[in-house]
Enzyme design. Structure first.
Site, short mmCIF file in Angstrom:
data_model
loop_
_atom_site.label_atom_id
_atom_site.label_comp_id
_atom_site.label_asym_id
_atom_site.label_seq_id
_atom_site.Cartn_x
_atom_site.Cartn_y
_atom_site.Cartn_z
N THR A 11 0.81 -1.23 0.00
CA THR A 11 0.00 0.00 0.00
C THR A 11 0.84 1.27 0.00
O THR A 11 0.47 2.26 -0.61
CB THR A 11 -0.92 -0.03 1.25
OG1 THR A 11 -1.81 -1.13 1.11
CG2 THR A 11 -1.71 1.24 1.41
N ASP A 82 0.32 -6.74 5.13
CA ASP A 82 -0.36 -8.01 5.41
C ASP A 82 0.58 -9.10 5.91
O ASP A 82 0.23 -9.89 6.78
CB ASP A 82 -1.10 -8.50 4.16
CG ASP A 82 -2.31 -7.64 3.84
OD1 ASP A 82 -2.75 -6.88 4.73
OD2 ASP A 82 -2.82 -7.73 2.71
#
Ligand code: ASP
Length: 319
Positions: A11, A82
């Site tokens: 991200t 993640d």
């Protein structure tokens, strides 16, 4: 003295359909001039961290090793959040240097209001350059907090305060431009042998979360396809009674590590004694995962299998 930066996507680098490079990330970061160290950038991948492999992480650790051996004050790795807790712990197990190896990322991408990437990256670079952060192994820096890789967890799917060390709290903070380390966890032995990245990618260690009425059917045939198993049991390390012999039988054929699915705390050793209790499972040959969460236990077991290190001895450090 320079600081090395390795980018792996996630991200922090997602500007719409465009994927930002390390150059873009540092250009968008106010405060770079005051860092006082030139940043040497290597863009490795631009991928979601779901696609990262342990082998790729080992390759990046090797590149970071070469950078500090060539004189860098420390190294920073940016990646998706993640799998960041797994990457950082794997790196911690094999990082031999006193220089800091710092992992960071972002929860809000650069197109959103209040992206957290620039602040996280600046704090991570500050920590990587800081003498105060030496001898701490791999670290995770997020929201101006410094976490030991071995205890940190991603605990929220969207919050920018997602990284938390439930058992210990952060070990330090970045305050203005100062790196303040408040507590220094002892370095553990890590893993002694070395593993080829490709070898690690071929090792299969299953992670099995125990749930209500679980009869263990899913575990049938596991010893034919996998080399190890981590069990995320209830509470202090319990499973339904019917599952205990299934796990005991598997433990005669492969290492089976017992952890807790709760997200914090340790399993126990001899408080309960009914079938499926921690005492029963440890007697059946399961290995005590101690304070390690299931994800980290899996990272450690896979690396130990690849390096042929002493598995019980390595897990004993976390008990
Ligand atoms: N899904 C993204 C990734 O891990 C999430 C992030 O970077 O925060 O690549």
């Amino acid at each position: 003295m320079s600081v090395a930066l390795f980018t792996l996507g996630g991200t922090i680098s997602m500007a719409g359909s465009q994927r930002l490079t390390g150059e873009d990330l540092t250009a968008a970061m106010p405060g770079l001039d005051e860092l006082g160290h030139p940043v040497e950038i290597q863009d490795i991948e631009k991928i979601p961290s779901a696609n990262l492999t342990a082998g790729k992480v080992l390759e990046v650790v090797d590149a970071a090793s070469k950078a500090v051996a060539a004189g860098a004050a420390g190294a920073v790795v940016t990646q998706g959040t993640d799998t960041l807790e797994e990457s950082a712990f794997l790196a911690d197990l094999v990082w031999p240097h006193p220089q800091p190896l710092v992992f960071t990322g972002a929860m809000r991408n650069p197109t959103l209001a209040g992206p957290d990437g620039p602040a996280n990256l600046l704090a991570a670079l500050r920590v990587a350059c800081s003498p105060a952060a030496r001898d701490l192994g791999a670290l995770v820096v997020f929201k101006e907090e410094i976490h030991a890789a071995r205890w940190v967890r991603k605990t929220h799917s969207t919050s920018t305060a997602t990284f938390v060390s439930p058992n210990t709290g952060p070990i330090g903070h970045v305050v203005e431009d100062r790196v303040r380390v408040l507590t220094r966890p002892l370095r553990l032995d890590g893993v002694q042998g070395s593993a080829e990245p490709s070898e690690l990618d071929h090792l299969r260690v299953a992670l099995y979360t125990v749930t209500m009425d679980d009869d263990g059917l899913l575990l049938q045939g596991l010893a034919e396809t996998h080399q190890g198993l981590v069990v995320a049991g209830y509470g202090v390390g319990h499973v339904p009674a019917a599952l205990a012999p299934v796990l005991g039988e598997l433990a005669t054929r492969m290492p089976v590590v017992l952890t807790s699915r709760t997200g914090a705390g340790s399993i126990v050793r001899n408080t309960y004694d009914s079938p499926g209790s921690e005492t029963d499972l440890l007697q059946r040959g399961l290995i005590d995962g101690g304070f390690l969460d299931p994800y980290k236990a899996r990272v450690l077991l896979r690396l130990l299998l690849a390096t042929d290190d002493d598995i019980t001895g390595a897990f004993a450090q976390y008990v």
